[in-house]
Write a protein that holds these residues in place. Structure first.
Motif, PDB file in Angstrom:
ATOM      1  N   MET A 220     -58.768  -2.772 -11.950  1.00 58.17           N
ATOM      2  CA  MET A 220     -59.653  -3.889 -12.262  1.00 58.17           C
ATOM      3  C   MET A 220     -59.345  -4.387 -13.670  1.00 58.17           C
ATOM      4  SD  MET A 220     -63.759  -4.048 -11.972  1.00 58.17           S
ATOM      5  CE  MET A 220     -64.315  -3.339 -13.494  1.00 58.17           C
ATOM      6  N   THR A 221     -59.038  -5.655 -13.789  1.00 52.18           N
ATOM      7  CA  THR A 221     -58.666  -6.211 -15.085  1.00 52.18           C
ATOM      8  C   THR A 221     -59.705  -7.182 -15.619  1.00 52.18           C
ATOM      9  OG1 THR A 221     -57.428  -7.905 -13.953  1.00 52.18           O
ATOM     10  CG2 THR A 221     -56.219  -5.971 -14.622  1.00 52.18           C
TER      11      THR A 221
ATOM     12  N   MET B 156     -55.176  -6.215 -21.528  1.00 51.95           N
ATOM     13  CA  MET B 156     -55.883  -5.358 -20.599  1.00 51.95           C
ATOM     14  C   MET B 156     -54.871  -4.572 -19.770  1.00 51.95           C
ATOM     15  SD  MET B 156     -59.061  -4.911 -20.455  1.00 51.95           S
ATOM     16  CE  MET B 156     -59.774  -6.386 -21.132  1.00 51.95           C
ATOM     17  N   PRO B 157     -54.946  -3.254 -19.753  1.00 54.94           N
ATOM     18  CA  PRO B 157     -54.020  -2.497 -18.903  1.00 54.94           C
ATOM     19  C   PRO B 157     -54.208  -2.882 -17.443  1.00 54.94           C
ATOM     20  CG  PRO B 157     -55.127  -1.051 -20.443  1.00 54.94           C
ATOM     21  CD  PRO B 157     -55.776  -2.383 -20.563  1.00 54.94           C
ATOM     22  N   ALA B 158     -53.159  -2.718 -16.685  1.00 59.51           N
ATOM     23  CA  ALA B 158     -53.144  -3.273 -15.335  1.00 59.51           C
ATOM     24  C   ALA B 158     -54.228  -2.664 -14.461  1.00 59.51           C
ATOM     25  CB  ALA B 158     -51.779  -3.045 -14.704  1.00 59.51           C
ATOM     26  N   GLU B 159     -54.464  -1.381 -14.589  1.00 59.90           N
ATOM     27  CA  GLU B 159     -55.357  -0.721 -13.644  1.00 59.90           C
ATOM     28  C   GLU B 159     -56.616  -0.195 -14.328  1.00 59.90           C
ATOM     29  OE1 GLU B 159     -55.316  -0.428 -10.323  1.00 59.90           O
ATOM     30  OE2 GLU B 159     -53.704  -1.893 -10.442  1.00 59.90           O
ATOM     31  N   GLY B 160     -57.055  -0.830 -15.404  1.00 57.65           N
ATOM     32  CA  GLY B 160     -58.260  -0.375 -16.058  1.00 57.65           C
ATOM     33  C   GLY B 160     -58.067   1.009 -16.630  1.00 57.65           C
TER      34      GLY B 160
END
Lengths: 109, 186
Positions: A1-2, B128-132
């Motif tokens: 989730m981004t 933002m990193p791709a996978e949270g």
């Protein structure tokens, strides 16, 4: 989730506002208690969103765990609050046969 | 896909929360709040907090909501007629205008603060990193680390909360107990 963490904060703010609205506008004790639960959940979501934001701030750092810890404590407090509140509702109904807050104004009058 | 799922769940959560405030039947209120709790658990899962999602469903949806339903059905509250104005009529009460104004002002302020953050802020500047959280470490580490913290640094609050639960169990029994005639009042 981004999804950016700010959107999580916004969702929490909306949920809290709905809870506040219900708390002040409804007169049924049960619904008022439900609205308190809703507000506590919004606080939980804020804790988790803040934790997520701090974790994502520093790439490669350890996951910030204070948010989830506090969220667990908030869940316990919510359970306690619901139990005591519902016991009060039962005692109130037994004495006055009502669940409307308009009929319970002993301390106000 | 995860992002779309988040926004879908967020909208559903807000709709369910609105149902809590606006619906007429107390049982409908409880069920709407149940939907909101499940949606929140989904959001926790999407954000990488698996243990919190499980606790949310077990404690909130499982225990607290059953408690509410139990009380409503025991007191037979679903059939109380004309208790209060509900639906949109709730907004016509005297003090409601003030409440509505204050709440919407606070909400607009927070929305402006969140959405109007300039691009140079810390939050927006972070890629933002791709996978949270998955991108930071293995997801099992969150739950394991949570246990380590809970029984390490936060052991004292943990014990205090245990005492609080015990005290609550006693207090609830005292509060809800039926007083027999001739017995001193608690």
């Amino acid at each position: 989730m981004t999804v950016p963490s700010s959107h999580l904060f916004l969702l929490a703010a909306i949920l809290f506002s709905i809870g506040v609205l219900g708390f002040f506008l409804r007169r049924n004790v049960i619904v008022v208690l439900l609205c308190i639960e809703l507000m506590l959940n919004a606080a939980n979501l804020t804790f988790l969103a803040a934790s997520r934001m701090h974790s994502l701030d520093v790439p490669g750092a350890r996951v910030d765990l204070q948010g989830p810890i506090f969220a667990i404590f908030v869940i316990v407090i919510a359970a306690v609050e619901a139990a005591v509140g519902l016991a009060l509702v039962i005692a109130l109904y037994r004495r006055k046969q009502t669940v409307s807050l308009d009929d319970v104004s002993l301390l106000k009058d | 896909v995860a992002n779309a799922l988040f926004y879908l769940t967020a909208v559903l959560t807000v709709v369910a929360a609105g149902g809590v405030v606006l619906l007429r039947n107390p049982i409908s209120n409880v069920l709407a709040l149940l939907v909101a709790f499940f949606c929140l658990a989904t959001i926790y899962l999407l954000a990488g907090f698996q243990f919190l999602a499980a606790a949310q469903i077990l404690v909130y949806a499982g225990a607290i909501m059953v408690l509410f339903l139990f009380v409503i059905m025991m007191l037979n509250l679903a059939h109380l007629p004309g208790l209060e104005p509900v639906g949109l009529a709730v907004m016509k009460r005297g003090k409601s205008a003030v409440t509505l104004a204050v709440v919407s002002a606070v909400l607009c302020l927070s929305a402006a603060a969140v959405l109007g953050t300039p691009a140079t802020s810390v939050l927006a500047a972070q890629p933002m990193p791709a996978e949270g959280l998955d991108a930071i470490g293995p997801t099992a580490g969150v739950t394991t680390g949570l246990a380590g913290e809970m029984f390490g640094r936060y052991l004292l609050p943990f014990e205090a909360v245990s005492m609080l639960l015990l005290a609550t169990a006693v207090a609830v029994v005292v509060l809800a107990k039926r007083n027999r005639p001739g017995e001193p009042r608690a």
